[in-house]
Write a protein that holds these residues in place. Structure first.
Motif, PDB file in Angstrom:
ATOM      1  N   ALA A 261       0.742  -1.197   0.031  1.00 38.83           N
ATOM      2  CA  ALA A 261       0.051   0.160  -0.069  1.00 38.83           C
ATOM      3  C   ALA A 261       0.848   1.528  -0.041  1.00 38.83           C
ATOM      4  O   ALA A 261       0.422   2.291  -0.672  1.00 38.83           O
ATOM      5  N   SER A 262       1.975   1.062   0.590  1.00 38.18           N
ATOM      6  CA  SER A 262       2.791   2.434   1.010  1.00 38.18           C
ATOM      7  C   SER A 262       3.629   2.831  -0.353  1.00 38.18           C
ATOM      8  O   SER A 262       4.008   3.705  -0.710  1.00 38.18           O
ATOM      9  N   GLY A 263       3.708   1.596  -1.134  1.00 39.47           N
ATOM     10  CA  GLY A 263       4.748   1.783  -2.401  1.00 39.47           C
ATOM     11  C   GLY A 263       6.347   1.673  -2.065  1.00 39.47           C
ATOM     12  O   GLY A 263       6.957   1.639  -3.026  1.00 39.47           O
ATOM     13  N   LYS A 264       6.701   1.784  -0.804  1.00 40.22           N
ATOM     14  CA  LYS A 264       8.236   1.328  -0.421  1.00 40.22           C
ATOM     15  C   LYS A 264       8.380   0.252   0.574  1.00 40.22           C
ATOM     16  O   LYS A 264       7.326  -0.031   1.396  1.00 40.22           O
TER      17      LYS A 264
ATOM     18  N   ASN B  30       1.725 -14.731  -4.709  1.00 39.70           N
ATOM     19  CA  ASN B  30       0.797 -14.633  -5.785  1.00 39.70           C
ATOM     20  C   ASN B  30       0.511 -13.026  -6.073  1.00 39.70           C
ATOM     21  O   ASN B  30      -0.236 -12.650  -7.220  1.00 39.70           O
ATOM     22  N   TYR B  31       1.198 -12.176  -5.490  1.00 37.85           N
ATOM     23  CA  TYR B  31       1.085 -10.965  -5.403  1.00 37.85           C
ATOM     24  C   TYR B  31       2.250 -10.162  -5.720  1.00 37.85           C
ATOM     25  O   TYR B  31       3.315 -10.636  -5.206  1.00 37.85           O
ATOM     26  N   ASP B  32       2.333  -9.177  -6.480  1.00 38.26           N
ATOM     27  CA  ASP B  32       3.690  -8.219  -7.063  1.00 38.26           C
ATOM     28  C   ASP B  32       3.529  -6.948  -6.176  1.00 38.26           C
ATOM     29  O   ASP B  32       2.630  -6.044  -6.527  1.00 38.26           O
ATOM     30  N   GLU B  33       4.306  -6.964  -5.103  1.00 32.47           N
ATOM     31  CA  GLU B  33       4.207  -5.804  -4.182  1.00 32.47           C
ATOM     32  C   GLU B  33       4.659  -4.271  -4.957  1.00 32.47           C
ATOM     33  O   GLU B  33       4.557  -3.320  -4.297  1.00 32.47           O
ATOM     34  N   THR B  34       5.666  -4.606  -5.838  1.00 34.65           N
ATOM     35  CA  THR B  34       6.057  -3.419  -6.599  1.00 34.65           C
ATOM     36  C   THR B  34       4.909  -2.783  -7.241  1.00 34.65           C
ATOM     37  O   THR B  34       5.098  -1.683  -7.877  1.00 34.65           O
TER      38      THR B  34
END
Length: 318
Positions: free
Chosen positions: A129-132, A177-181
């Protein structure tokens, strides 16, 4: 506050460890008696209203903002500071992560009658959520799959299928299963307004499906386990384990309150090159944040650590 049950050792047995490594979670486990939990929650609920010492005192009108502003209340509420160091929790976590542990975040997870369930998700670096990245294990970069964090989710009230208990899919902790980038778009209007696969589910104003590696993939909900818990019990699971929660379909005052404590070994870097967080419709400064050495020693010096609450109470000797 500690349970009246006398014991000197709360480490996981070999069988319990084998089960954890296979399934990615263990529990429910007893931490407090229901009576002890009632007394603790009564005090914590009253003290949480006082934000004068909170690490993040900001409050705005955003529906989602309380999620972020109520992070880390163990830094100003003495009973929660004691809770994150409770041996019935940290000895078990140390069985998995090793003897030297940081508690780097805590969160309240309320679910009131009519609230939607929480969507299926996994988290590794917590950049979702934060992007970092908020966590980096040794050798891990934002593009790598690491171990995430161990979450200990304690039921401060009874947690049932009707009032929105946790759900997990065992054995899913070893593949993201998710790409946090990727980026998720925040929309306050999504809160309590979405239905997925026939179940009211959301993610605090986000659509977690935006992070899917394969847009056509769907979690296998036939394998899901609903983790009902008595007040005072906890479950320990990898943040990379597929987890969610059911909606609260009960009526009256039957709310569900969970409190999550998150642990990593002292070798993990927390909030690397980060001085604030923006997520869930809010923004907080990390100026007053510090990790708590919940067990063992820190020989790495990677992270800001405190041994006192923001009220000045010694944490390890509460």
């Amino acid at each position: 506050m500690t349970s009246s049950t006398e014991s000197t050792d709360f480490v996981l047995s070999p069988d319990e460890l084998a089960s954890f490594h296979h399934n990615g979670y263990i529990g429910p486990l007893n931490v407090y008696t229901p009576e002890e939990m009632d007394a603790m929650w009564k005090t914590v609920r009253r003290e949480a209203l006082d934000r004068s010492y909170a690490a993040y005192p900001e409050v705005d009108s955003s529906v989602g903002a309380p999620n972020i502003f109520n992070y880390d209340r163990h830094l100003d509420i003495d009973l929660l500071a004691q809770h994150v160091c409770n041996r019935r929790i940290v000895d078990r976590v140390a069985s998995i992560l090793g003897p030297d542990l940081l508690c780097w975040r805590t969160e309240f997870f309320p679910k009131y009658p009519g609230d939607e369930g929480t969507d299926w998700h996994q988290a590794d670096t917590f950049a979702n959520a934060s992007g970092k990245p908020q966590l980096l294990w040794p050798g891990e970069s934002e593009d790598d799959f690491g171990a995430g964090t161990l979450t200990v989710w304690t039921a401060f009230t009874e947690s049932t299928r009707e009032n929105g208990c946790l759900q997990i899919i065992p054995g899913t902790q070893n593949k993201m299963n998710y790409d946090e980038t990727k980026q998720m778009d925040y929309d306050e209007g999504r809160i309590n307004s979405e239905v997925k696969e026939g179940v009211p589910r959301g993610f605090f104003g986000y659509d977690y499906r935006q992070l899917q590696v394969d847009p056509d993939w769907r979690p296998n909900e036939e394998d899901a386990v609903s983790l009902t818990m008595e007040k005072g019990q906890c479950v320990i699971f990898w943040s990379t384990l597929m987890h969610a929660s059911l909606p609260n379909i009960s009526t009256g005052r039957n709310y569900r309150m969970g409190f999550a404590t998150r642990y990593v070994p002292t070798k993990v870097r927390v909030y690397p090159d980060t001085d604030h967080i923006e997520e869930y419709g809010g923004s907080i400064s990390l100026e007053k944040w510090a990790a708590v050495l919940a067990r063992g020693e820190d020989s790495f010096g990677h992270n800001k650590i405190t041994d006192r609450t923001l009220r000045g109470t010694p944490i390890r000797s509460l």
